[in-house]
Design an enzyme around this catalytic site. Structure first.
Site, PDB file in Angstrom:
ATOM      1  N   LYS A  52      33.479  49.310  52.961  1.00 49.31           N
ATOM      2  CA  LYS A  52      33.196  47.885  52.778  1.00 49.31           C
ATOM      3  C   LYS A  52      32.960  47.208  54.125  1.00 49.31           C
ATOM      4  O   LYS A  52      32.060  46.374  54.262  1.00 49.31           O
ATOM      5  CB  LYS A  52      34.354  47.213  52.015  1.00 49.31           C
ATOM      6  N   GLN A  96      42.442  45.215  48.137  1.00 43.58           N
ATOM      7  CA  GLN A  96      42.157  46.544  47.609  1.00 43.58           C
ATOM      8  C   GLN A  96      43.273  46.967  46.648  1.00 43.58           C
ATOM      9  O   GLN A  96      44.447  46.884  46.973  1.00 43.58           O
ATOM     10  CB  GLN A  96      42.029  47.532  48.786  1.00 43.58           C
ATOM     11  N   ASP A 119      35.679  39.988  43.801  1.00 42.74           N
ATOM     12  CA  ASP A 119      35.878  41.087  42.838  1.00 42.74           C
ATOM     13  C   ASP A 119      35.656  40.598  41.405  1.00 42.74           C
ATOM     14  O   ASP A 119      35.486  41.398  40.492  1.00 42.74           O
ATOM     15  CB  ASP A 119      37.326  41.598  42.921  1.00 42.74           C
TER      16      ASP A 119
HETATM   17  N1  GUN Z   1      40.147  49.651  43.611  1.00 42.86           N
HETATM   18  C1  GUN Z   1      39.262  50.414  42.894  1.00 42.86           C
HETATM   19  N2  GUN Z   1      38.162  49.688  42.615  1.00 42.86           N
HETATM   20  C2  GUN Z   1      38.345  48.474  43.152  1.00 42.86           C
HETATM   21  C3  GUN Z   1      37.549  47.294  43.207  1.00 42.86           C
HETATM   22  O1  GUN Z   1      36.436  47.219  42.676  1.00 42.86           O
HETATM   23  N3  GUN Z   1      38.101  46.252  43.872  1.00 42.86           N
HETATM   24  C4  GUN Z   1      39.315  46.300  44.449  1.00 42.86           C
HETATM   25  N4  GUN Z   1      39.772  45.215  45.055  1.00 42.86           N
HETATM   26  N5  GUN Z   1      40.081  47.364  44.419  1.00 42.86           N
HETATM   27  C5  GUN Z   1      39.592  48.453  43.774  1.00 42.86           C
END
Ligand code: GUN
Length: 283
Positions: A52, A96, A119
């Site tokens: 990211k 996350q 998200d």
């Molecule tokens: N963990 C697995 N997929 C995701 C996601 O799309 N966003 C976040 N914040 N954590 C994750």
């Protein structure tokens, strides 16, 4: 042979377009910025967070990373989120997941300002997706929709089967397919005669988290098969929820793992971050 839906290539194209867009926005004084918070040492999460950060650089998006120790208290995490909610240079906040067990995921998600919730996990944004009036589309389902578009198949009127009912993928995926006029079935661990359902699908999205769960004989000839699974096998190799070798012989189009949905998720996060900068600017 099935057409390969290369997320890696589609996401590179999207990130290039976003780079141009951020440059134009910056010229107008709108500066997208993403804060990524990771709590603990989960190795998979660390890889995702690094991806990211790298994507932000590629798109010309400012980013801040907060790597907090496993022992971080919920209160400390909530205090940081509150600070970022009010921080001018941050347009998007991502925590996350998963967070360590002593921290309540729901409380954390609800602490993020919905206007910075890139998200789209906050109940306000989940509700907006339900009614079809949304700023942010959840990243993985949005990436899946882009790959379906890439297949050249129009969703309207098609039988769409989503295997998996998580809040992150299955449920929002079903809504996005519905918004494009698909006839949607959601299957899950209690579904009876799963193969009978999956074999009806013109568009099949697998998001169950079980390696090689969907076999070729569960797929309709010519179907678009999107594999959201990322499973780490004992030999350290990554493997999807679809058994690729048998599925590609039947499918019309299919995503590889890795290099399919994964890179698309990150590209969609970048898109949401740019969108957040515009949403926050106009409030
Ligand atoms: N963990 C697995 N997929 C995701 C996601 O799309 N966003 C976040 N914040 N954590 C994750």
């Amino acid at each position: 042979m099935a057409k390969l839906l290369m997320g890696k290539e589609v996401s590179a194209r999207i990130k290039n377009e976003l780079r141009e867009e951020t440059e134009k926005l910056k010229a107008r004084g709108i500066n997208p910025g993403l804060a990524v918070i990771i709590v603990g040492e989960d190795p998979a999460s660390q890889v995702y967070v690094r991806n990211k950060e790298r994507a932000c650089e590629e798109c010309g998006i400012y980013s801040e990373k907060y790597a907090l120790p496993e022992e971080t208290t919920q209160e400390e995490l909530l205090r940081l989120i509150d600070e970022l909610n009010h921080k001018e240079c941050i347009s998007g906040i991502l925590v996350q997941l998963p967070v360590p067990k002593h921290i309540d995921e729901k409380t954390v998600i609800e602490a993020i300002d919905p206007k910075k919730d890139v998200d789209a996990f906050h109940p306000v944004n989940v509700g907006k997706i339900m009614v079809g009036n949304y700023d942010f589309v959840p990243c993985t389902p949005a990436g899946v929709m882009e790959l379906i578009k890439e297949s050249g198949v129009d969703v309207s009127g098609k039988e769409c089967v989503v295997v998996g009912r998580s809040n992150i993928v299955g449920k929002p995926q079903a809504m996005l397919l519905l918004h494009q006029n698909g006839t949607v079935t959601i299957c899950h661990s209690r579904t009876k005669d799963l193969a009978e359902k999956t074999k009806r699908a013109d568009i099949l999205v697998a998001a169950v988290g079980i390696p090689n769960f969907i076999k070729g004989d569960m797929i309709k000839e010519g179907a678009v098969v999107i594999d959201v699974g990322i499973n780490r096998m004992p030999d350290k190799k990554l493997c999807g929820d679809v058994e690729f070798e048998t599925a590609e012989k039947v499918a019309g189009a299919i995503t590889p793992v890795p290099g399919g949905v994964g890179p698309m998720t990150v590209a969609m996060l970048m898109k949401n971050t740019v969108r957040a900068a515009m949403v926050n600017k106009s409030r």
